[in-house]
Design an enzyme around this catalytic site. Sequence first.
Site, PDB file in Angstrom:
ATOM      1  N   TYR A 248      86.212  23.419  56.053  1.00 47.91           N
ATOM      2  CA  TYR A 248      84.768  23.527  56.311  1.00 47.91           C
ATOM      3  C   TYR A 248      84.264  24.881  55.787  1.00 47.91           C
ATOM      4  CZ  TYR A 248      85.389  19.465  59.371  1.00 47.91           C
ATOM      5  OH  TYR A 248      85.681  18.216  59.868  1.00 47.91           O
TER       6      TYR A 248
ATOM      7  N   HIS B 194      94.022  15.960  59.141  1.00 47.39           N
ATOM      8  CA  HIS B 194      92.652  15.697  58.688  1.00 47.39           C
ATOM      9  C   HIS B 194      92.507  14.346  57.977  1.00 47.39           C
ATOM     10  CE1 HIS B 194      88.782  18.047  57.492  1.00 47.39           C
ATOM     11  NE2 HIS B 194      88.514  16.773  57.701  1.00 47.39           N
TER      12      HIS B 194
HETATM   13  N1  LIG Z   1      87.551  14.352  60.457  1.00 46.54           N
HETATM   14  C1  LIG Z   1      86.634  14.289  59.527  1.00 46.54           C
HETATM   15  O1  LIG Z   1      86.878  13.867  58.386  1.00 46.54           O
HETATM   16  C2  LIG Z   1      85.237  14.704  59.850  1.00 46.54           C
HETATM   17  C3  LIG Z   1      84.172  14.306  59.033  1.00 46.54           C
HETATM   18  C4  LIG Z   1      82.889  14.701  59.366  1.00 46.54           C
HETATM   19  C5  LIG Z   1      82.698  15.499  60.489  1.00 46.54           C
HETATM   20  N2  LIG Z   1      83.732  15.912  61.260  1.00 46.54           N
HETATM   21  C6  LIG Z   1      83.536  16.781  62.449  1.00 46.54           C
HETATM   22  O2  LIG Z   1      82.576  16.155  63.281  1.00 46.54           O
HETATM   23  C7  LIG Z   1      81.478  17.034  63.515  1.00 46.54           C
HETATM   24  C8  LIG Z   1      80.209  16.227  63.703  1.00 46.54           C
HETATM   25  O3  LIG Z   1      79.898  15.437  62.599  1.00 46.54           O
HETATM   26  P1  LIG Z   1      78.739  15.767  61.584  1.00 46.54           P
HETATM   27  O4  LIG Z   1      78.561  17.258  61.529  1.00 46.54           O
HETATM   28  O5  LIG Z   1      79.115  15.034  60.376  1.00 46.54           O
HETATM   29  O6  LIG Z   1      77.467  15.150  61.977  1.00 46.54           O
HETATM   30  P2  LIG Z   1      76.621  14.605  63.153  1.00 46.54           P
HETATM   31  O7  LIG Z   1      77.199  15.005  64.444  1.00 46.54           O
HETATM   32  O8  LIG Z   1      76.448  13.182  62.837  1.00 46.54           O
HETATM   33  O9  LIG Z   1      75.218  15.320  62.910  1.00 46.54           O
HETATM   34  C9  LIG Z   1      75.058  16.651  62.895  1.00 46.54           C
HETATM   35  C10 LIG Z   1      73.583  16.932  62.540  1.00 46.54           C
HETATM   36  O10 LIG Z   1      72.758  16.418  63.572  1.00 46.54           O
HETATM   37  C11 LIG Z   1      71.893  17.436  64.037  1.00 46.54           C
HETATM   38  N3  LIG Z   1      71.755  17.288  65.493  1.00 46.54           N
HETATM   39  C12 LIG Z   1      72.728  17.349  66.436  1.00 46.54           C
HETATM   40  N4  LIG Z   1      72.211  17.105  67.656  1.00 46.54           N
HETATM   41  C13 LIG Z   1      70.887  16.869  67.468  1.00 46.54           C
HETATM   42  C14 LIG Z   1      69.816  16.559  68.337  1.00 46.54           C
HETATM   43  N5  LIG Z   1      70.041  16.390  69.633  1.00 46.54           N
HETATM   44  N6  LIG Z   1      68.578  16.401  67.801  1.00 46.54           N
HETATM   45  C15 LIG Z   1      68.365  16.544  66.469  1.00 46.54           C
HETATM   46  N7  LIG Z   1      69.338  16.854  65.587  1.00 46.54           N
HETATM   47  C16 LIG Z   1      70.584  17.001  66.092  1.00 46.54           C
HETATM   48  C17 LIG Z   1      72.520  18.755  63.675  1.00 46.54           C
HETATM   49  O11 LIG Z   1      71.464  19.640  63.451  1.00 46.54           O
HETATM   50  P3  LIG Z   1      71.592  21.234  63.247  1.00 46.54           P
HETATM   51  O12 LIG Z   1      72.653  21.409  62.208  1.00 46.54           O
HETATM   52  O13 LIG Z   1      70.258  21.611  62.743  1.00 46.54           O
HETATM   53  O14 LIG Z   1      71.980  21.833  64.550  1.00 46.54           O
HETATM   54  C18 LIG Z   1      73.305  18.385  62.420  1.00 46.54           C
HETATM   55  O15 LIG Z   1      72.487  18.562  61.289  1.00 46.54           O
HETATM   56  C19 LIG Z   1      81.505  17.993  62.323  1.00 46.54           C
HETATM   57  O16 LIG Z   1      80.820  19.191  62.585  1.00 46.54           O
HETATM   58  C20 LIG Z   1      82.975  18.169  62.130  1.00 46.54           C
HETATM   59  O17 LIG Z   1      83.464  19.120  63.069  1.00 46.54           O
HETATM   60  C21 LIG Z   1      84.995  15.488  60.956  1.00 46.54           C
END
Ligand SMILES: NC(=O)c1ccc[n+]([C@@H]2O[C@H](COP(=O)([O-])OP(=O)(O)OC[C@H]3O[C@@H](n4cnc5c(N)ncnc54)[C@H](OP(=O)(O)O)[C@@H]3O)[C@@H](O)[C@H]2O)c1
Length: 331
Positions: free
Chosen positions: A60, A137
């Site tokens: 990341y 991962h």
């Molecule tokens: N294992 C894997 O391959 C993999 C892949 C993807 C992600 N991940 C992990 O999972 C985590 C979460 O997934 P993600 O980051 O893809 O996306 P997500 O949780 O689907 O969405 C995150 C986005 O939603 C926004 N958000 C969160 N809560 C909100 C709310 N209550 N109201 C409005 N907007 C909101 C955040 O805004 P702000 O940024 O503006 O706060 C961010 O832009 C990642 O950070 C990572 O640690 C793992």
Amino acid sequence: MKYQKLGKTDLNASVVAFGAWGIGGGSVWSDMNPAVKDVSNLLDAAKDLGINYIDTAPVYGTGMSEKLLGEALKGRRDDFLLQTKCSLNWRNDGGNFHYERDGYTVNNDTSARAVKKDVEDSLERLQTDHIDLIVVHYVCKDWPVEETMGALQELIEEGKVRAIGLSNSQPADLDEYEKYGTVALVQEQFSLLAPYHGISYFPTVAKHGTTFQVYGVLEEGFLTAPDYVDRTFPKGDVRGKLPWIHDPIRTNIHKMFEAVQPLTEKYACSYANLFEAWALKQYPNLNLLTGFRRVETMRDTCKCLDIELSDEDARLIWEAAKPAQVREIDK
Ligand SMILES: NC(=O)c1ccc[n+]([C@@H]2O[C@H](COP(=O)([O-])OP(=O)(O)OC[C@H]3O[C@@H](n4cnc5c(N)ncnc54)[C@H](OP(=O)(O)O)[C@@H]3O)[C@@H](O)[C@H]2O)c1
């Protein structure tokens, strides 16, 4: 906040976990580049809200997310369960090509040598002597599971790691890894718009007593507001590659928001909360890993835990989303 034990471990984690991909910046999340001060504020807010669980990964921001966390966690490491990952690295010393980004080639390598080196590098960037949960991962078939699990078990015996997880895996992978040790959680894509991988996985996690940790529950923001699908993203930004911005899915997402809008009034909640509450209702031992770069979004997301979504409303949400759903998605 609500808490849950992760798998069969005694790690007591908040049901809302703080996903730290976005704070790593780089071209993937290109509209904000948080600094240590911002990450410290996020950790203050997490503590306030009862969030005690952080997820990051070496890749990341090619090390940046871990480095920022390491700085911001100084003096309060024990307030949080810290989860990071292994297998994806940009060392160019073996493994299979996975992707190229920001001038780096990232390879996938689940050999014992590679996962041990990954952990050493993460410990250094995170400025800690142990990782609470290490997640493979990207599960990969090119090295024997026995070898990967053997290395992870040794890291547990050395006190560098406390528990093991898998990500981007299939139910059969979990069965295989469980032959050589215990997997506390799987971290998998699951959202109202891309729900099928999760649905097919639930019987297997239930069989092993494994926590199902969801990522992408808000589809990187696309499930937070109707006009998110109309935004444009710079080249390389992960959000510009998702299917939600293309018709007919884009139009169907608009229709879905219209259909569920009355429920945001009924439950006095945001769209994000409605879709998070829907996800929580789908599996009892579900951990909601959500990405935050701002304190406001972190605060709002925690409110989803207070929503008791009725079966009828959950069905309505599902029906509204169906025309916009995809069977598979690769991030
Ligand atoms: N294992 C894997 O391959 C993999 C892949 C993807 C992600 N991940 C992990 O999972 C985590 C979460 O997934 P993600 O980051 O893809 O996306 P997500 O949780 O689907 O969405 C995150 C986005 O939603 C926004 N958000 C969160 N809560 C909100 C709310 N209550 N109201 C409005 N907007 C909101 C955040 O805004 P702000 O940024 O503006 O706060 C961010 O832009 C990642 O950070 C990572 O640690 C793992």
